[in-house]
Each structure stands twice: as C-alpha cells, then as structure tokens.
Scaffold this active site. Sequence first.
Site, PDB file in Angstrom:
ATOM      1  N   ASN A  29      49.934   0.206  33.429  1.00 48.46           N
ATOM      2  CA  ASN A  29      49.819   1.671  33.989  1.00 48.46           C
ATOM      3  C   ASN A  29      48.804   1.665  35.247  1.00 48.46           C
ATOM      4  O   ASN A  29      48.071   0.456  35.557  1.00 48.46           O
ATOM      5  CB  ASN A  29      49.525   2.623  32.877  1.00 48.46           C
ATOM      6  N   GLY A  37      52.869  -0.559  23.965  1.00 49.76           N
ATOM      7  CA  GLY A  37      53.837  -1.612  24.338  1.00 49.76           C
ATOM      8  C   GLY A  37      53.517  -2.552  24.653  1.00 49.76           C
ATOM      9  O   GLY A  37      52.511  -3.187  23.928  1.00 49.76           O
ATOM     10  N   VAL A  38      53.943  -3.237  25.624  1.00 51.53           N
ATOM     11  CA  VAL A  38      53.646  -4.894  26.083  1.00 51.53           C
ATOM     12  C   VAL A  38      52.360  -4.822  26.532  1.00 51.53           C
ATOM     13  O   VAL A  38      51.716  -6.024  26.224  1.00 51.53           O
ATOM     14  CB  VAL A  38      54.793  -5.134  26.921  1.00 51.53           C
ATOM     15  N   ASP A  39      51.909  -3.738  27.137  1.00 49.30           N
ATOM     16  CA  ASP A  39      50.499  -3.796  27.644  1.00 49.30           C
ATOM     17  C   ASP A  39      49.563  -3.960  26.422  1.00 49.30           C
ATOM     18  O   ASP A  39      48.636  -4.795  26.545  1.00 49.30           O
ATOM     19  CB  ASP A  39      50.467  -2.340  28.031  1.00 49.30           C
ATOM     20  N   THR A 123      61.293  -0.007  30.804  1.00 51.61           N
ATOM     21  CA  THR A 123      62.162   0.550  29.839  1.00 51.61           C
ATOM     22  C   THR A 123      61.709   1.077  28.489  1.00 51.61           C
ATOM     23  O   THR A 123      62.391   1.078  27.752  1.00 51.61           O
ATOM     24  CB  THR A 123      62.999  -0.663  29.629  1.00 51.61           C
ATOM     25  N   VAL A 125      58.080   3.159  27.231  1.00 48.55           N
ATOM     26  CA  VAL A 125      57.674   4.464  27.260  1.00 48.55           C
ATOM     27  C   VAL A 125      58.128   5.157  28.735  1.00 48.55           C
ATOM     28  O   VAL A 125      58.328   6.570  28.661  1.00 48.55           O
ATOM     29  CB  VAL A 125      56.087   4.507  27.272  1.00 48.55           C
ATOM     30  N   TYR A 126      58.131   4.460  29.877  1.00 47.09           N
ATOM     31  CA  TYR A 126      58.451   4.801  31.015  1.00 47.09           C
ATOM     32  C   TYR A 126      59.832   5.347  31.257  1.00 47.09           C
ATOM     33  O   TYR A 126      60.337   5.783  32.381  1.00 47.09           O
ATOM     34  CB  TYR A 126      58.189   4.145  32.287  1.00 47.09           C
TER      35      TYR A 126
HETATM   36  P1  ADP Z   1      56.801   0.859  30.277  1.00 42.15           P
HETATM   37  O1  ADP Z   1      55.633   1.767  29.948  1.00 42.15           O
HETATM   38  O2  ADP Z   1      56.756  -0.044  31.529  1.00 42.15           O
HETATM   39  O3  ADP Z   1      58.011   1.240  29.935  1.00 42.15           O
HETATM   40  P2  ADP Z   1      56.575  -0.807  27.714  1.00 42.15           P
HETATM   41  O4  ADP Z   1      55.481  -1.622  27.225  1.00 42.15           O
HETATM   42  O5  ADP Z   1      56.623   0.710  26.957  1.00 42.15           O
HETATM   43  O6  ADP Z   1      56.446  -0.406  29.067  1.00 42.15           O
HETATM   44  O7  ADP Z   1      58.071  -1.169  27.658  1.00 42.15           O
HETATM   45  C1  ADP Z   1      58.654  -2.168  28.335  1.00 42.15           C
HETATM   46  C2  ADP Z   1      59.385  -3.132  27.513  1.00 42.15           C
HETATM   47  O8  ADP Z   1      58.373  -4.307  27.097  1.00 42.15           O
HETATM   48  C3  ADP Z   1      60.290  -2.309  26.661  1.00 42.15           C
HETATM   49  O9  ADP Z   1      61.612  -3.033  26.769  1.00 42.15           O
HETATM   50  C4  ADP Z   1      59.611  -2.963  25.150  1.00 42.15           C
HETATM   51  O10 ADP Z   1      60.539  -2.929  24.170  1.00 42.15           O
HETATM   52  C5  ADP Z   1      59.123  -4.450  25.636  1.00 42.15           C
HETATM   53  N1  ADP Z   1      58.121  -5.004  24.768  1.00 42.15           N
HETATM   54  C6  ADP Z   1      57.005  -4.422  24.193  1.00 42.15           C
HETATM   55  N2  ADP Z   1      56.579  -5.221  23.386  1.00 42.15           N
HETATM   56  C7  ADP Z   1      56.702  -6.562  23.868  1.00 42.15           C
HETATM   57  C8  ADP Z   1      56.216  -7.773  23.723  1.00 42.15           C
HETATM   58  N3  ADP Z   1      55.272  -7.949  22.922  1.00 42.15           N
HETATM   59  N4  ADP Z   1      57.125  -8.764  24.351  1.00 42.15           N
HETATM   60  C9  ADP Z   1      58.088  -8.501  25.141  1.00 42.15           C
HETATM   61  N5  ADP Z   1      58.371  -7.181  25.405  1.00 42.15           N
HETATM   62  C10 ADP Z   1      57.828  -6.244  24.697  1.00 42.15           C
END
Ligand code: ADP
Length: 177
Positions: A29, A37-39, A123, A125-126
């Site tokens: 962000n 999420g991935v962050d 894809t 939370v955003y």
């Molecule tokens: P944003 O805020 O950009 O939407 P998110 O982290 O909420 O970011 O989601 C982005 C994508 O990353 C989603 O499709 C989610 O399923 C995916 N994701 C979450 N954790 C992981 C991970 N450890 N490795 C790969 N993809 C992930």
Amino acid sequence: MYKYKDVKLTIIEGDITKLKVDAIVNAANNTLLGGGGVDGAIHRAGGPVILEQCKKIGGCPTGEARITTAGNMPSKYVIHTVGPVYKGGSKGEDKLLYNAYYNSLKLAKEYELKTIAFPSISTGVYGYPKDEAAKIAVGAVMDFIDNEKGLEEVIFVSFSKDNYLLYKEILDKATNQ
Ligand code: ADP
C-alpha cells in the site's frame, strides 16, 4: 510453461514468499509499512529488515515501484508496488494496475534482475476483478518484453486454483497454445 519472445512465462499456484527468484513483487500500500494479504506474508517471511528499508523509502505512489532486499526469503529482492483500489473501473484503475506491473519490471531491469515473480496485484482487499486484472498483468508483461531486453522469466503466482486457471486461459490464447 509458456514462452513469449525468448522469455519464459510460468504460472504457479502457491506462496510467493517461498520462491527462489531474483525478485518477488509485493502488492503493497502507499505507506509501504506493511498490511494484510501478500504484503503481510512477505513481511512475516522476510523479517524486520524489509520494514526498516521501507521506512527509509518513505512510501510509494499508486502505480510506481520501490525495491528492498528480501531478508530471510530465498529471493534476492522485493519489489514493492502499489496497485489501485478498484472503484468500479472508471477511475483509471486499468492504467494504474498496468503501471504497477510495468514499473516493477523497469525497476527489475535497472537492477539487472532476470527472474521475477508477481502476485495478482489488487485482486485481494483492493477488489479488482480477477479476470480483468490477469489480462492487464499479462498485457503489461508482454508489452515490456516487446520494448526491453534482459528478462528471462516471469512467474505469475496465484493463491487459488481459480486464479491459476484464469491465467492459464489467458496465456493459452496469448501464446497460441
Ligand atoms: P491487494 O491489496 O493489492 O488487493 P492482497 O494481498 O489483498 O493485495 O491480494 C493480492 C493477491 O495476492 C490476492 O489474489 C491474494 O489471494 C494473493 N495472495 C495472498 N497471499 C499470498 C501469498 N503468500 N503468495 C501469493 N499470493 C498471495
């Protein structure tokens, strides 16, 4: 495995933090101070060194990218980019998402990185629709390959089977398989 002009395009279902590539991309962000999420997964797996470097960088506008080391993860770097929050599609979200992919690749090139893995930016939370987001991701990567040399492999990492199959369908078509 797919190929576009000598560059390998790979799709996998799994956890991006486990990949041994030159850079994994974080869907961060604007603060770069971590999130869910991935962050969250990247900061947990990489350890506090990533947050320390992010604090020094001091944030990142939507569509741009910044780089840190990867701490305890097997990759060398993390490229932090910020995708748009999806607000219905008429607020320039498509261009901002495109820029997030393209600018991540430009930064990778500046650091002479050859292998890079992307999550499906925006894809989670955003709220970006997954099919549209996947098309933009593949389009931006192919445009970059059209314009720039040096890249060897791009991995699209999906966190679900459904998202993996979306990428498969798009890449089957785009590479005529
Ligand atoms: P944003 O805020 O950009 O939407 P998110 O982290 O909420 O970011 O989601 C982005 C994508 O990353 C989603 O499709 C989610 O399923 C995916 N994701 C979450 N954790 C992981 C991970 N450890 N490795 C790969 N993809 C992930």
